[in-house]
Motif scaffolding. Structure first.
Motif, PDB file in Angstrom:
ATOM      1  N   ASN A  78      -3.673 -25.117   5.385  1.00  0.00           N
ATOM      2  CA  ASN A  78      -4.855 -24.358   5.770  1.00  0.00           C
ATOM      3  C   ASN A  78      -5.913 -24.517   4.692  1.00  0.00           C
ATOM      4  O   ASN A  78      -5.634 -24.983   3.583  1.00  0.00           O
ATOM      5  CB  ASN A  78      -4.501 -22.879   5.954  1.00  0.00           C
ATOM      6  CG  ASN A  78      -3.668 -22.659   7.189  1.00  0.00           C
ATOM      7  OD1 ASN A  78      -3.839 -23.338   8.196  1.00  0.00           O
ATOM      8  ND2 ASN A  78      -2.755 -21.716   7.128  1.00  0.00           N
ATOM      9  N   THR A  79      -7.114 -24.099   4.986  1.00  0.00           N
ATOM     10  CA  THR A  79      -8.214 -24.308   4.044  1.00  0.00           C
ATOM     11  C   THR A  79      -8.363 -23.199   3.011  1.00  0.00           C
ATOM     12  O   THR A  79      -9.302 -23.235   2.229  1.00  0.00           O
ATOM     13  CB  THR A  79      -9.550 -24.452   4.810  1.00  0.00           C
ATOM     14  OG1 THR A  79      -9.746 -23.301   5.629  1.00  0.00           O
ATOM     15  CG2 THR A  79      -9.553 -25.704   5.661  1.00  0.00           C
ATOM     16  N   ASN A  80      -7.440 -22.246   2.970  1.00  0.00           N
ATOM     17  CA  ASN A  80      -7.583 -21.212   1.941  1.00  0.00           C
ATOM     18  C   ASN A  80      -7.011 -21.731   0.617  1.00  0.00           C
ATOM     19  O   ASN A  80      -6.026 -22.451   0.574  1.00  0.00           O
ATOM     20  CB  ASN A  80      -6.948 -19.878   2.360  1.00  0.00           C
ATOM     21  CG  ASN A  80      -5.445 -19.932   2.437  1.00  0.00           C
ATOM     22  OD1 ASN A  80      -4.772 -20.201   1.444  1.00  0.00           O
ATOM     23  ND2 ASN A  80      -4.903 -19.664   3.623  1.00  0.00           N
ATOM     24  N   ILE A  84      -3.586 -24.132  -0.614  1.00  0.00           N
ATOM     25  CA  ILE A  84      -3.811 -25.460  -1.201  1.00  0.00           C
ATOM     26  C   ILE A  84      -3.166 -25.524  -2.584  1.00  0.00           C
ATOM     27  O   ILE A  84      -2.481 -26.493  -2.926  1.00  0.00           O
ATOM     28  CB  ILE A  84      -5.323 -25.772  -1.277  1.00  0.00           C
ATOM     29  CG1 ILE A  84      -5.908 -25.891   0.137  1.00  0.00           C
ATOM     30  CG2 ILE A  84      -5.566 -27.048  -2.088  1.00  0.00           C
ATOM     31  CD1 ILE A  84      -7.419 -25.928   0.174  1.00  0.00           C
ATOM     32  N   GLU A  85      -3.384 -24.487  -3.386  1.00  0.00           N
ATOM     33  CA  GLU A  85      -2.803 -24.443  -4.731  1.00  0.00           C
ATOM     34  C   GLU A  85      -1.273 -24.452  -4.669  1.00  0.00           C
ATOM     35  O   GLU A  85      -0.620 -25.197  -5.406  1.00  0.00           O
ATOM     36  CB  GLU A  85      -3.283 -23.203  -5.466  1.00  0.00           C
ATOM     37  CG  GLU A  85      -2.721 -23.076  -6.870  1.00  0.00           C
ATOM     38  CD  GLU A  85      -3.184 -21.810  -7.571  1.00  0.00           C
ATOM     39  OE1 GLU A  85      -3.082 -21.780  -8.805  1.00  0.00           O
ATOM     40  OE2 GLU A  85      -3.630 -20.865  -6.906  1.00  0.00           O
ATOM     41  N   LYS A  86      -0.707 -23.641  -3.797  1.00  0.00           N
ATOM     42  CA  LYS A  86       0.748 -23.560  -3.665  1.00  0.00           C
ATOM     43  C   LYS A  86       1.339 -24.917  -3.276  1.00  0.00           C
ATOM     44  O   LYS A  86       2.314 -25.374  -3.875  1.00  0.00           O
ATOM     45  CB  LYS A  86       1.117 -22.499  -2.623  1.00  0.00           C
ATOM     46  CG  LYS A  86       2.596 -22.340  -2.399  1.00  0.00           C
ATOM     47  CD  LYS A  86       2.870 -21.295  -1.331  1.00  0.00           C
ATOM     48  CE  LYS A  86       4.355 -21.264  -1.004  1.00  0.00           C
ATOM     49  NZ  LYS A  86       4.631 -20.401   0.142  1.00  0.00           N
ATOM     50  N   GLU A  87       0.743 -25.573  -2.295  1.00  0.00           N
ATOM     51  CA  GLU A  87       1.256 -26.874  -1.852  1.00  0.00           C
ATOM     52  C   GLU A  87       1.072 -27.925  -2.935  1.00  0.00           C
ATOM     53  O   GLU A  87       1.945 -28.762  -3.164  1.00  0.00           O
ATOM     54  CB  GLU A  87       0.570 -27.314  -0.559  1.00  0.00           C
ATOM     55  CG  GLU A  87       1.159 -28.561   0.051  1.00  0.00           C
ATOM     56  CD  GLU A  87       2.612 -28.422   0.468  1.00  0.00           C
ATOM     57  OE1 GLU A  87       3.337 -29.435   0.416  1.00  0.00           O
ATOM     58  OE2 GLU A  87       3.039 -27.315   0.846  1.00  0.00           O
ATOM     59  N   GLY A  88      -0.053 -27.886  -3.637  1.00  0.00           N
ATOM     60  CA  GLY A  88      -0.283 -28.830  -4.734  1.00  0.00           C
ATOM     61  C   GLY A  88       0.759 -28.678  -5.831  1.00  0.00           C
ATOM     62  O   GLY A  88       1.304 -29.666  -6.339  1.00  0.00           O
ATOM     63  N   LEU A  89       1.060 -27.450  -6.205  1.00  0.00           N
ATOM     64  CA  LEU A  89       2.071 -27.204  -7.236  1.00  0.00           C
ATOM     65  C   LEU A  89       3.461 -27.632  -6.769  1.00  0.00           C
ATOM     66  O   LEU A  89       4.242 -28.192  -7.547  1.00  0.00           O
ATOM     67  CB  LEU A  89       2.072 -25.727  -7.643  1.00  0.00           C
ATOM     68  CG  LEU A  89       0.844 -25.270  -8.429  1.00  0.00           C
ATOM     69  CD1 LEU A  89       0.843 -23.761  -8.583  1.00  0.00           C
ATOM     70  CD2 LEU A  89       0.781 -25.969  -9.788  1.00  0.00           C
ATOM     71  N   THR A  90       3.760 -27.400  -5.492  1.00  0.00           N
ATOM     72  CA  THR A  90       5.045 -27.833  -4.944  1.00  0.00           C
ATOM     73  C   THR A  90       5.174 -29.357  -5.012  1.00  0.00           C
ATOM     74  O   THR A  90       6.199 -29.882  -5.442  1.00  0.00           O
ATOM     75  CB  THR A  90       5.197 -27.359  -3.475  1.00  0.00           C
ATOM     76  OG1 THR A  90       5.145 -25.936  -3.450  1.00  0.00           O
ATOM     77  CG2 THR A  90       6.504 -27.840  -2.875  1.00  0.00           C
ATOM     78  N   LEU A  91       4.125 -30.060  -4.620  1.00  0.00           N
ATOM     79  CA  LEU A  91       4.158 -31.525  -4.664  1.00  0.00           C
ATOM     80  C   LEU A  91       4.275 -32.040  -6.099  1.00  0.00           C
ATOM     81  O   LEU A  91       5.012 -33.000  -6.359  1.00  0.00           O
ATOM     82  CB  LEU A  91       2.913 -32.104  -3.995  1.00  0.00           C
ATOM     83  CG  LEU A  91       2.823 -31.909  -2.489  1.00  0.00           C
ATOM     84  CD1 LEU A  91       1.451 -32.340  -1.971  1.00  0.00           C
ATOM     85  CD2 LEU A  91       3.932 -32.668  -1.779  1.00  0.00           C
TER      86      LEU A  91
END
Length: 100
Positions: A78-80, A84-91
Motif C-alpha cells: 500500500n502507499t502508506n 513501505i518501511e516495514k516491507e523494506g526492512l523485511t526485504l
C-alpha cells in the motif's frame, strides 16, 4: 505480494503503432504463460504480472519473449509510509543488509 514488472523499452517510442505493439507483446506473454495462473495488467509503459505460481519459472519464460526490455521482481505494498518501511526492512533483513 510479489509481482513481475515488465518494461517495454523501444515499443513505447513507436507513437502511432504503440498500442498495436503492446497488444502483440501482451498476447505473446499470455500465450507463453497459458499453463500458469497469472493476471496480466498492461498500460502504456509497462505490464504487471500477478501470480502465486513459481516466479522463477515464469521469469525464465519471459526472458525468451521478444520486445521485453527488462524484467523486475517487485513487491506490492500500500502507499502508506509505515507499510513501505516495514516491507523494506523485511526485504533488507532477508538479504542480510545491515540497517542503521
Amino acid at each position: 505480494m510479489k509481482i513481475i514488472l515488465i518494461k517495454y523499452g523501444e515499443l513505447t517510442t513507436k507513437k502511432d503503432n504503440r498500442k498495436l505493439f503492446i497488444n502483440i507483446l501482451y498476447n505473446n506473454i499470455k500465450r507463453a504463460l497459458e499453463n500458469y495462473n497469472v493476471k496480466i495488467i498492461k498500460n502504456r509503459v509497462r505490464m504487471f504480472i500477478e501470480t502465486e505460481d513459481n516466479i522463477d519459472e515464469i521469469v525464465d519464460i519471459l526472458k525468451n519473449i521478444f520486445g521485453i526490455h527488462s524484467i523486475v521482481i517487485a513487491t506490492r505494498v500500500n502507499t502508506n509510509i509505515e507499510e513501505i518501511e516495514k516491507e523494506g526492512l523485511t526485504l533488507m533483513h532477508l538479504r542480510n543488509v545491515p540497517t542503521c
